[in-house]
Design an enzyme around this catalytic site. Structure first.
Site, mmCIF file in Angstrom:
data_model
loop_
_atom_site.group_PDB
_atom_site.id
_atom_site.type_symbol
_atom_site.label_atom_id
_atom_site.label_comp_id
_atom_site.label_asym_id
_atom_site.label_seq_id
_atom_site.Cartn_x
_atom_site.Cartn_y
_atom_site.Cartn_z
ATOM 1 N N LYS A 211 -5.921 10.529 -1.083
ATOM 2 C CA LYS A 211 -4.946 11.287 -0.312
ATOM 3 C C LYS A 211 -4.090 12.157 -1.239
ATOM 4 C CE LYS A 211 -6.824 8.963 2.999
ATOM 5 N NZ LYS A 211 -6.290 7.680 3.449
ATOM 6 N N ASP B 271 0.883 -1.170 0.000
ATOM 7 C CA ASP B 271 0.000 0.000 0.000
ATOM 8 C C ASP B 271 0.921 1.221 0.000
ATOM 9 O OD1 ASP B 271 -1.508 2.225 0.743
ATOM 10 O OD2 ASP B 271 -2.827 1.095 2.080
HETATM 11 C C1 LIG Z 1 -6.753 6.407 3.556
HETATM 12 C C2 LIG Z 1 -5.958 5.163 3.407
HETATM 13 C C3 LIG Z 1 -6.538 3.983 2.924
HETATM 14 C C4 LIG Z 1 -8.001 3.894 2.564
HETATM 15 O O1 LIG Z 1 -8.327 4.719 1.506
HETATM 16 P P1 LIG Z 1 -9.814 5.310 1.280
HETATM 17 O O2 LIG Z 1 -9.691 6.007 -0.024
HETATM 18 O O3 LIG Z 1 -10.112 6.204 2.438
HETATM 19 O O4 LIG Z 1 -10.726 4.126 1.250
HETATM 20 C C5 LIG Z 1 -5.740 2.866 2.784
HETATM 21 N N1 LIG Z 1 -4.437 2.898 3.122
HETATM 22 C C6 LIG Z 1 -3.845 4.001 3.598
HETATM 23 C C7 LIG Z 1 -2.402 3.969 3.938
HETATM 24 C C8 LIG Z 1 -4.577 5.176 3.760
HETATM 25 O O5 LIG Z 1 -3.993 6.282 4.246
#
Ligand SMILES: *Cc1c(COP(=O)(O)O)cnc(C)c1O
Length: 396
Positions: free
Chosen positions: A209, A184
């Site tokens: 983000k 991720d």
């Molecule tokens: C925010 C986030 C997610 C989830 O993403 P959404 O778009 O809010 O579903 C997953 N992994 C990380 C590291 C995040 O900061």
């Protein structure tokens, strides 16, 4: 009288124009018309490219996915990434498309809160087995591997303590045991770290983000390094109904155009803020991955170079009262549990992302009541640093 073929309910084509729009048009159409059955055959059989139904794909998703594929250094021979309705949708489609009940996942023990919940509460219900392990220690990841392990899932930089995973060690473990490595990359972004170049088989993003960057759209992306992986992810997303909407994709594409500019500015601001906080009265400690006083400094240098990204955490001397005074004093900076916005946001993990843990559990991670996480934005650096240090002076 000749028959008039027009009608207000008839679907018209847009007027013919020899010039084309510079900006990607928004294609809200759920469905696409074809000329005849033979044309539809050639589309389904891959001899012609086109769209049929928006859940299965639309131009706005294609344009967005192609840009993120490129940013992450995907080889076109691997196939294409898929855009999902959220980062969690991207993780879910990836898991549902690739794993079977009974498969075992080794996951980082400091994942994003909802990802941790997915691992500990929801996946076990569906027959997946999970072991959480510390990703800063490749030995701990290796020790968690079992014969049924199919996948290792980690983030490169943890929230909110900004610990840096041993990506080289973890990639070695994944190779040795022939398991998929899933990264991720939301916190680091392809500007700081490109997981496919470090042994990842699958990369995930919350586009919400830094990539989209304006806190006005929720989307995700997932892609793998083989056509089989990408087909499995795509099919799961389409079948389980996780793909993203045209308008959201359009907004994200608009945000993405300035991603590198925003990232560089935010990172420069974050570096300067961390430096200023170190010598600010009332700040007990500062965490920024590329600073020499960070616990994983050497690994951060090796993996990220100078790319410390935009997140800075710090511990205020004092508890809840000091934190609240600081937040009141920093009135022009949003206290909001997100990251990657063009404007700086502050979060307090003890009362938000980590409120589910016991105090002892939080302290074991280094999350004190005075712990503040800053997602640094693109403001004028002097103004931003002035506001934060003055607010600290008022609070402590
Ligand atoms: C925010 C986030 C997610 C989830 O993403 P959404 O778009 O809010 O579903 C997953 N992994 C990380 C590291 C995040 O900061």
């Amino acid at each position: 009288m000749t028959e008039d073929p027009r009608s207000i309910v008839r679907r018209q084509s847009v007027p013919h124009s020899v010039s084309r729009p510079v900006v990607t048009p928004i294609y809200p159409s759920v469905v696409y018309r074809s000329t005849d059955a033979d044309e539809l055959d050639s589309q389904y059989e891959g001899r012609a490219s086109g769209y049929t139904y928006a859940r299965e794909g639309h131009p706005n998703a294609s344009v967005l996915a192609e840009k993120i594929d490129w940013l992450e250094g995907m080889d076109p021979a691997w196939g294409k990434g898929t855009v999902m309705g959220s980062g969690m949708g991207a993780i879910s489609a990836m898991l549902l498309g690739i794993l079977q009940a009974g498969d075992h996942i080794v996951a980082g023990d400091q994942l994003y809160g909802r990802s941790l919940r997915l691992m500990t509460k929801d996946l076990p219900r569906l027959g997946y087995e999970i072991t959480l392990a510390d990703p800063t220690d490749a030995g701990a990841i290796a020790a968690a591997i079992r014969p049924e392990t199919r996948m290792i899932l980690v983030e490169v930089v943890s929230n909110p303590t900004l610990r840096v995973a041993d990506m080289e060690g973890i990639a070695r473990v994944a190779r040795e045991h022939d398991v998929l490595l899933v990264v991720d990359n939301t916190f680091t972004t392809p500007r700081a770290f490109r997981p496919f170049e470090h042994g990842a088989d699958i990369v995930i993003h919350s586009i919400t983000k830094l990539l989209a960057g304006h806190s006005d759209v929720t989307l995700g992306w997932a892609a793998g390094r083989t056509p089989e992986l990408n087909t499995a992810i795509y099919d799961a997303a389409v079948t389980w109904g996780m793909t993203g909407s045209p308008f959201d994709c359009w907004l994200a594409e608009r945000g993405l155009h300035t991603f590198e500019l925003r990232y560089d500015r935010a990172q420069a601001n974050a570096t300067a803020l961390a430096e200023a906080l170190v010598s600010t009265q009332g700040v007990a400690s500062v965490l920024y991955p590329t600073r020499p006083d960070h616990p994983d400094h050497n690994r951060a240098k090796a993996l990220l170079g100078d790319q410390g990204a935009n997140m800075v955490s710090f511990r205020l001397d004092g508890g809840r009262e000091t934190v609240n005074q600081f937040l009141h004093a920093a009135e022009h900076i949003a206290f909001a549990p997100t990251l990657g916005d063009i404007g700086t946001t502050l979060s307090h993990p003890a009362s938000s992302s980590h409120r589910g843990l016991t105090e002892a559990g939080r302290l074991a991670l280094g999350i004190t009541e005075g712990f503040i996480r800053t997602s640094v934005g693109c403001e004028d650096p002097d103004q931003l640093i002035g506001e934060i240090t003055k607010a600290i002076a008022k609070a402590v």
